[in-house]
Design a protein around this motif. Sequence first.
Motif, short mmCIF file in Angstrom:
data_model
loop_
_atom_site.label_atom_id
_atom_site.label_comp_id
_atom_site.label_asym_id
_atom_site.label_seq_id
_atom_site.Cartn_x
_atom_site.Cartn_y
_atom_site.Cartn_z
N LYS A 226 41.57 -53.29 31.27
CA LYS A 226 41.27 -54.51 32.04
C LYS A 226 40.37 -55.45 31.25
CE LYS A 226 39.42 -52.15 35.38
NZ LYS A 226 39.72 -50.84 34.75
N SER A 227 39.28 -54.88 30.73
CA SER A 227 38.32 -55.72 30.01
C SER A 227 38.94 -56.27 28.73
CB SER A 227 37.06 -54.94 29.69
OG SER A 227 36.47 -54.48 30.91
N SER A 228 39.78 -55.46 28.08
CA SER A 228 40.43 -55.94 26.86
C SER A 228 41.34 -57.12 27.18
CB SER A 228 41.28 -54.82 26.24
OG SER A 228 40.50 -53.66 26.06
N LEU A 229 42.07 -57.02 28.29
CA LEU A 229 42.97 -58.09 28.70
C LEU A 229 42.18 -59.33 29.13
CD1 LEU A 229 45.96 -58.75 29.09
CD2 LEU A 229 45.77 -57.90 31.44
N ALA A 239 33.51 -59.23 27.85
CA ALA A 239 33.23 -57.97 28.55
C ALA A 239 33.20 -56.81 27.56
CB ALA A 239 34.31 -57.72 29.60
N ILE A 240 32.39 -55.80 27.86
CA ILE A 240 32.28 -54.63 26.98
C ILE A 240 33.54 -53.78 27.08
CG2 ILE A 240 30.98 -52.52 26.50
CD1 ILE A 240 28.54 -53.90 27.77
N VAL A 241 34.05 -53.38 25.92
CA VAL A 241 35.24 -52.51 25.85
C VAL A 241 34.85 -51.24 25.12
CG1 VAL A 241 37.51 -52.24 24.77
CG2 VAL A 241 36.91 -54.41 25.87
N THR A 242 35.10 -50.08 25.74
CA THR A 242 34.88 -48.79 25.04
C THR A 242 35.97 -47.82 25.50
OG1 THR A 242 33.59 -47.60 26.71
CG2 THR A 242 32.36 -49.12 25.28
N PRO A 243 36.15 -46.72 24.77
CA PRO A 243 37.12 -45.71 25.21
C PRO A 243 36.63 -44.89 26.40
CG PRO A 243 36.55 -45.47 22.85
CD PRO A 243 35.56 -46.38 23.46
N VAL A 244 35.39 -45.12 26.83
CA VAL A 244 34.84 -44.35 27.95
C VAL A 244 35.36 -44.92 29.28
CG1 VAL A 244 32.71 -43.63 29.11
CG2 VAL A 244 32.75 -43.97 26.62
N ALA A 245 35.92 -44.05 30.13
CA ALA A 245 36.38 -44.52 31.43
C ALA A 245 35.16 -44.85 32.29
CB ALA A 245 37.22 -43.45 32.11
N ASN A 327 49.97 -52.53 30.41
CA ASN A 327 49.23 -52.79 29.17
C ASN A 327 49.47 -51.67 28.15
OD1 ASN A 327 47.37 -54.14 27.49
ND2 ASN A 327 45.69 -52.83 28.22
N LYS A 328 49.02 -51.90 26.95
CA LYS A 328 49.12 -50.95 25.82
C LYS A 328 50.56 -50.76 25.40
CE LYS A 328 44.87 -48.62 27.31
NZ LYS A 328 44.04 -47.41 27.30
N SER A 329 51.35 -51.82 25.46
CA SER A 329 52.77 -51.73 25.08
C SER A 329 52.90 -51.38 23.60
CB SER A 329 53.48 -53.04 25.38
OG SER A 329 52.94 -54.08 24.60
N ASP A 330 51.83 -51.65 22.83
CA ASP A 330 51.89 -51.33 21.40
C ASP A 330 51.99 -49.83 21.13
OD1 ASP A 330 48.69 -50.58 20.66
OD2 ASP A 330 49.02 -51.83 22.42
N LEU A 331 51.61 -49.02 22.13
CA LEU A 331 51.65 -47.57 21.94
C LEU A 331 53.04 -46.99 22.16
CD1 LEU A 331 48.30 -46.47 23.65
CD2 LEU A 331 48.76 -46.77 21.20
N1 LIG Z 1 46.39 -49.32 21.87
C1 LIG Z 1 45.83 -50.07 22.81
N2 LIG Z 1 44.60 -49.80 23.28
C2 LIG Z 1 44.06 -50.56 24.22
C3 LIG Z 1 44.74 -51.71 24.74
N3 LIG Z 1 43.94 -52.28 25.66
C4 LIG Z 1 42.82 -51.54 25.72
N4 LIG Z 1 42.87 -50.52 24.86
C5 LIG Z 1 41.85 -49.48 24.64
O1 LIG Z 1 41.67 -48.78 25.86
C6 LIG Z 1 40.29 -48.42 26.02
C7 LIG Z 1 39.74 -48.95 27.34
O2 LIG Z 1 39.75 -50.37 27.28
P1 LIG Z 1 38.91 -51.25 28.29
O3 LIG Z 1 39.34 -52.66 28.08
O4 LIG Z 1 37.47 -50.94 28.18
O5 LIG Z 1 39.47 -50.70 29.66
P2 LIG Z 1 38.98 -51.02 31.15
O6 LIG Z 1 40.18 -50.96 32.01
O7 LIG Z 1 38.19 -52.24 31.18
O8 LIG Z 1 38.08 -49.76 31.46
P3 LIG Z 1 36.87 -49.60 32.51
O9 LIG Z 1 35.95 -50.75 32.36
O10 LIG Z 1 36.24 -48.32 32.11
O11 LIG Z 1 37.49 -49.53 33.85
C8 LIG Z 1 39.56 -48.97 24.82
O12 LIG Z 1 39.44 -47.98 23.86
C9 LIG Z 1 40.50 -50.06 24.32
O13 LIG Z 1 40.36 -50.31 22.93
C10 LIG Z 1 46.04 -51.98 24.21
O14 LIG Z 1 46.72 -52.95 24.58
N5 LIG Z 1 46.52 -51.14 23.25
#
Ligand SMILES: Nc1nc2c(ncn2[C@@H]2O[C@H](COP(=O)(O)OP(=O)(O)OP(=O)(O)O)[C@@H](O)[C@H]2O)c(=O)[nH]1
Length: 451
Positions: A226-229, A239-245, A327-331
Motif C-alpha cells: 500500500k505504502s509503496s503504491l 510513507a515508510i516502506v519496509t518488509p515488516v508487516a 500489486n507486485k505484478s513484477d514477481l
Molecule cells: N517485488 C515487489 N515488491 C513490492 C512491491 N510493492 C511493495 N513491495 C515490497 O513489499 C514490502 C511491503 O511494502 P509496503 O509498501 O511497506 O507495504 P504496506 O502494504 O504498506 O505494508 P504495511 O504498512 O505493513 O501494511 C516491501 O518490502 C516492499 O518493498 C512490488 O510492486 N513489487
Amino acid sequence: MFSTDDSIVAIATPPGRGGIGIVRISGARSLEIAAQVTGRSQPLEPRRATFTRIRAIDEVVATYFPAPHSYTGEHVVEISAHGSPVVLRAIVASAIAAGARLAEPGEFTLRAFLNGKRDLIQAEAVADLIEASTPVQARVAFDQLEGTLTERIAAIDGDLFDLIARLEASLDFPDEGYHFIEPSEAARRITSLVAWFDDLLTGARAGRLIREGATVVVAGRPNVGKSSLFNRLAGADRAIVTPVAGTTRDLVSERVDIEGLAVTLVDTAGWRETHDVVEREGVARSKQAREVADLLVVVLDRSESIRTEDEELLAQTTGRPRIVVANKSDLLDAGAGFGDVGAGFSRLEGVEVSAKTGAGVDDLRRAIVRELTGRESLRDAAAISNTRHITLLEQARANLVAASESAAASAPEEFILADLQAARARLDEVVGARTSDDLLQHIFERFCIGK
Ligand SMILES: Nc1nc2c(ncn2[C@@H]2O[C@H](COP(=O)(O)OP(=O)(O)OP(=O)(O)O)[C@@H](O)[C@H]2O)c(=O)[nH]1
Ligand SMILES: [Mg+2]
C-alpha cells in the motif's frame, strides 16, 4: 450592508516576501489617496505606469485605472512596490491615514459584482481560479470567468422569457380567441428546455469533483505494498516502506494531481487482527478513513494467494466505489494475466500493477478518474462545477418538468406560468440577478483580503 461609498485598500499579493508586492486602492477617492501616499503634486495619468517615490518607504510604480474600466468598475490605483510585508503594510497604513478603509475579504471582487463588471458566476470563478491546484481546475474556473456558463444560461433564459411572455399575453387577451402560442408548441418548447438542462447537468458530477477534489483511500492487509503504491502515486517517498508487516500505523495523506483531479490520497495501516496497541489504533483509523473515502483502492498481493484478511476487506467494501489492485505484478512470470497465478484472483476484476517498477500505474490513474467521474478523461472539462449552481439548475429543471406535465395535461396556463417563473427565478439566482446579503456574504467570505 454592502457600502461602496468609501475607498478601500489592501495588499493584493500573497503574504510573504517577493520581487514585487502590490497594494490596491479602489473607490471614488482613490486618486486623491494615491496622491497623498506618494506625495506627488502631479496627478497620475490614466492607464500609465508611473515610477515614483513614497518618502522614507520605497520606490514604486503606480498605475491609475479610471472608472469604469477597472477591476472593480471604480477608480482604482495599483501601487507596485518591492515585495516586503513591512513596505506593503506601511503603504496601506499611509493610504488609511489618507482616508481609505481596509478592505474586507473579497471586497474588490464584490464591488466588481455590485458594479455590474462581473456576474455572480464570474465572481465565484475568480476565487476558484485563485484556489485551483491542478491545470484542469484552473481551466474550468477560467471558462466560467470568461462567461461560458453565463452565456449558456442567458440563452436558456431568453427562451424561457419569450415563452413566459407569450403565455402571459394569451392570458391577458383571452377574448381574441387567439393563442400567442399554441399549447402544443408551448409543450414542445418546455421539453426542449428540459433537454438543455440535462445536457448541462451531465457534466455536473465530473465538474463538482474537479472543483472540490476527492478523497481516495488505499486499503489492504499488511505488506501488500500500500505504502509503496501510495508513494508511486504521490511521486514522492512520503510513507515508510519496509518488509515488516504492520509498518504503517498512522494515516498518511498527500494532495496529488491524478490526471487533473485534485486528489487527497490517504495511506492506511494494514487490515488485520492485532494485539499491538499502537497497531490496533492504526487499524481503527484506517477503518474510519475508509468510511469517508470517495473511492477505495483495495490492494492485494498478486504474488500470493488471497487470504482471509483480503476476503474480509473485499466483503466489507463491496457496494462501495472501489478499485481492486493486484500489486507486485513484477514477481509473476512475464505474460501471466490477472487470474492466472495465486488462488482466488480469477473471480476478481482489477488493475494489475507493480509499485516497484511502475508498471500499470498509469492504467490505475485512469481507472481512478473513470470510477470517480464516470469519464475517460477530463480534457473536455465540464461547464458546471459549483454545487450552488448545480443545486439551483436541478431545481429549475424540476420546475420545468412540472410545467411540461401541466402542459401535457392541458392544465390552465396560470399553472404552467407559475412553474416557468419559478425556473426563471432559479436562473436569476445562479447569475446573481437576484441575491440576498446573506448569500453574498457567504460567497465572498471565502476570499482572502485583497481579492
Ligand atoms: N517485488 C515487489 N515488491 C513490492 C512491491 N510493492 C511493495 N513491495 C515490497 O513489499 C514490502 C511491503 O511494502 P509496503 O509498501 O511497506 O507495504 P504496506 O502494504 O504498506 O505494508 P504495511 O504498512 O505493513 O501494511 C516491501 O518490502 C516492499 O518493498 C512490488 O510492486 N513489487
Ligand atoms: Mg504501509
